[in-house]
Design a protein around this motif. Structure first.
Motif, PDB file in Angstrom:
ATOM      1  N   LYS A  62      67.840  20.327  54.697  1.00 14.01           N
ATOM      2  CA  LYS A  62      68.728  21.628  53.769  1.00 14.01           C
ATOM      3  C   LYS A  62      67.320  22.382  53.379  1.00 14.01           C
ATOM      4  O   LYS A  62      66.306  21.852  53.284  1.00 14.01           O
ATOM      5  CB  LYS A  62      69.060  20.793  52.593  1.00 14.01           C
ATOM      6  N   VAL A  63      67.916  23.721  53.385  1.00 18.32           N
ATOM      7  CA  VAL A  63      67.005  25.021  53.011  1.00 18.32           C
ATOM      8  C   VAL A  63      67.460  25.517  52.168  1.00 18.32           C
ATOM      9  O   VAL A  63      69.039  25.510  51.522  1.00 18.32           O
ATOM     10  CB  VAL A  63      66.551  25.643  54.225  1.00 18.32           C
ATOM     11  N   LYS A  64      66.732  26.398  51.353  1.00 17.03           N
ATOM     12  CA  LYS A  64      67.088  27.384  50.189  1.00 17.03           C
ATOM     13  C   LYS A  64      66.604  28.705  50.495  1.00 17.03           C
ATOM     14  O   LYS A  64      65.710  28.914  50.987  1.00 17.03           O
ATOM     15  CB  LYS A  64      66.678  26.634  49.108  1.00 17.03           C
ATOM     16  N   TRP A 123      69.136  16.789  48.661  1.00 20.05           N
ATOM     17  CA  TRP A 123      69.560  16.166  49.552  1.00 20.05           C
ATOM     18  C   TRP A 123      71.070  15.753  49.436  1.00 20.05           C
ATOM     19  O   TRP A 123      71.701  15.137  50.266  1.00 20.05           O
ATOM     20  CB  TRP A 123      68.782  14.977  49.960  1.00 20.05           C
ATOM     21  N   PHE A 124      71.871  16.518  48.444  1.00 20.80           N
ATOM     22  CA  PHE A 124      73.147  16.121  48.322  1.00 20.80           C
ATOM     23  C   PHE A 124      74.015  16.629  49.373  1.00 20.80           C
ATOM     24  O   PHE A 124      73.591  17.497  50.210  1.00 20.80           O
ATOM     25  CB  PHE A 124      73.739  17.087  46.946  1.00 20.80           C
ATOM     26  N   MET A 317      70.479   9.809  40.971  1.00 21.38           N
ATOM     27  CA  MET A 317      72.015   9.405  41.216  1.00 21.38           C
ATOM     28  C   MET A 317      73.028  10.558  41.904  1.00 21.38           C
ATOM     29  O   MET A 317      73.728  10.367  42.346  1.00 21.38           O
ATOM     30  CB  MET A 317      72.407   8.586  40.168  1.00 21.38           C
ATOM     31  N   ARG A 318      72.978  11.784  40.913  1.00 23.44           N
ATOM     32  CA  ARG A 318      73.557  12.769  41.145  1.00 23.44           C
ATOM     33  C   ARG A 318      73.498  13.345  42.481  1.00 23.44           C
ATOM     34  O   ARG A 318      74.470  13.693  43.106  1.00 23.44           O
ATOM     35  CB  ARG A 318      73.059  13.893  40.293  1.00 23.44           C
ATOM     36  N   GLU A 319      72.298  13.455  43.106  1.00 18.67           N
ATOM     37  CA  GLU A 319      72.197  13.638  44.664  1.00 18.67           C
ATOM     38  C   GLU A 319      72.797  12.821  45.603  1.00 18.67           C
ATOM     39  O   GLU A 319      73.313  13.283  46.653  1.00 18.67           O
ATOM     40  CB  GLU A 319      70.784  13.737  44.775  1.00 18.67           C
ATOM     41  N   ASP A 320      73.032  11.545  45.135  1.00 18.54           N
ATOM     42  CA  ASP A 320      73.763  10.696  45.981  1.00 18.54           C
ATOM     43  C   ASP A 320      75.320  10.454  45.575  1.00 18.54           C
ATOM     44  O   ASP A 320      75.757   9.549  46.052  1.00 18.54           O
ATOM     45  CB  ASP A 320      72.942   9.263  45.922  1.00 18.54           C
ATOM     46  N   GLY A 321      75.750  11.600  45.085  1.00 15.43           N
ATOM     47  CA  GLY A 321      77.148  11.422  44.837  1.00 15.43           C
ATOM     48  C   GLY A 321      77.947  10.861  43.407  1.00 15.43           C
ATOM     49  O   GLY A 321      79.077  10.780  43.086  1.00 15.43           O
ATOM     50  N   LEU A 322      76.835  10.466  42.551  1.00 17.46           N
ATOM     51  CA  LEU A 322      77.332  10.191  41.032  1.00 17.46           C
ATOM     52  C   LEU A 322      77.200  11.384  40.367  1.00 17.46           C
ATOM     53  O   LEU A 322      76.171  11.990  40.000  1.00 17.46           O
ATOM     54  CB  LEU A 322      76.303   9.084  40.543  1.00 17.46           C
TER      55      LEU A 322
END
Length: 429
Positions: A62-64, A123-124, A317-322
């Protein structure tokens, strides 16, 4: 919310890219779905210098974007500018060589320069569970893609065709379209035409269970259940395994919103999983299980009870879908004698309640869903929710939700620790 445009998708110039894929040896990596060119392209394009390859420094990461970045497409066998990507947008890059310093956005026929991006610290993954409508739109010769919050993501020069996943409403005159596995939006003003199309039919949900959890513990670690709100880690694992093994779909809160507004369709075996309070046991016990099974969940956080800067556990946790949403900032405490549990939102001044709610949304980074402290709600709380821009608000009343309900007084299904799988399945169904 940070702007994102992950894994863009376009079918424009499909045949050119099939030829290009053969030349480069990565045809199997290109999956062009979601939108398509308005017109067919000529086959058998002549190879040009535009096919010269160099090293791709950003394979499969993933890039920005570091600035407003030109977007490139193939026309008549040559790379030409086909729009721009806004600064600060996240893109997923394909595992393929660069073409004259231009790198392929994963799953698309669009490219950007390596020199215009840098590695991202996120990494989302985009996740979309909505069922498409039998409706197709054709854009005008230029159009803009925006995110949930209306921020520009990409300005496209060229007409494309998309299947509709989210219909416009009186309050939001945008179509939601699928770009790889994320929903992005096109204004009605950028649409040239729409038509009905034939799609594969599937059974759709008319009601939705929203499961409510609080705390988790481990008997193997010598811990015991505090009350019915405590779920043992192996019990939670059994519940999650049942959901996955039996084909249930976990929804994001944006998808729940569109279902309730009748702007989006969801699979028949859908549910939402919510966890109140943000207790440390969530990260310790629930998060690894949710991550293992790939289940979405929403954490309702009490912002004023946490560090001024969002703790890293919640960022992870947010990055992994929470998903992170609001359980108020400082309303989860007493102060309303004789009014239910006494959450302050019931009796606080209107302005203070609105300010607290907005602050709680800012804390979780662009929140729009609220969980009432102690589940208590009255007319004062409802008006505060309306004026703070809340889209959905949940109580602790028991039951499933459906589009006929007041979206600011929604029930949930409390998961009772130790009640067993038979009750869990019964409540779910």
């Amino acid at each position: 919310m940070m702007t994102t445009l992950s894994m863009l998708t376009s079918k424009k110039r499909i045949k050119y890219y099939k030829i290009l894929g053969v030349i480069l040896g990565f045809c199997c990596l290109i999956s062009l779905t979601g939108c398509k060119s308005k017109t067919d392209d000529e086959p058998n394009q002549t190879k040009t210098d535009d096919t010269q390859t160099v090293e791709n420094k950003y394979r499969n990461i993933k890039v920005k974007t570091t600035n407003t970045t030109p977007l490139y497409v193939y026309v008549d066998g040559k790379l030409v500018e086909g729009g721009t990507v806004e600064e600060g947008i996240y893109l997923d890059i394909a595992d393929s060589d660069a073409i004259q310093d231009k790198i392929l956005i994963n799953g698309t026929s669009w490219l950007v320069k390596q020199s215009d991006v840098q590695p991202a610290d996120r990494w989302f993954k985009n996740q979309t569970h909505l069922v498409p409508y039998g409706l197709e739109i054709t854009t005008k010769d230029s159009y803009t893609l925006t995110n949930d919050d209306g921020k520009n993501q990409l300005n496209r020069l060229g007409s494309d065709v998309y299947t509709v996943y989210v219909k416009p409403s009186e309050d939001d005159s945008r179509y939601g379209v699928l770009i790889q596995n994320g929903i992005y939006y096109i204004s009605k003003d950028d649409v040239q035409s729409e038509k009905e199309i034939a799609i594969e039919t599937q059974e759709l949900a008319t009601t939705l269970p929203v499961m409510m959890y609080h705390f988790f513990y481990s008997e193997a670690n010598g811990e015991t259940r505090g009350d019915v709100n405590f779920v043992e880690v192996n019990e939670f694992d059994e519940q999650c395994k049942y959901l996955v093994d039996n084909g249930y779909t976990s929804l994001t809160m944006r998808e729940v919103q569109y279902f309730m507004e009748e702007r989006g369709q969801i699979p028949v075996k859908s549910y939402a999983l919510t966890i109140d309070d943000g207790d440390p046991s969530v990260h310790k016990y629930a998060y690894p299980i949710l991550k293992e099974y790939g289940i979405n969940a929403t954490l309702f956080l009490i912002g004023g009870w946490l560090d001024p800067i969002l703790p890293y556990d919640f960022v992870e946790m947010r990055e992994d879908g929470l998903e992170l949403q609001s359980h108020s900032f400082l309303m989860h405490q007493g102060g309303c004698s004789g009014m239910g549990h006494g959450g302050r939102l019931l009796c606080v001044s209107h302005d203070e309640g609105v300010q607290d709610t907005i602050q709680s949304y800012e804390y979780v980074d662009a929140g729009f869903v609220y969980c009432y402290p102690f589940g208590d709600v009255n007319d004062n709380a409802i008006q505060i929710m309306k004026d703070a821009g809340t889209k959905l608000a949940f109580t602790t009343e028991f039951g499933k939700i459906n589009p006929s309900m007041d979206q600011l007084k929604l029930p949930r299904i409390r998961v009772t620790g130790g009640a067993g799988m038979a009750q869990y399945i019964n409540h779910l169904n």
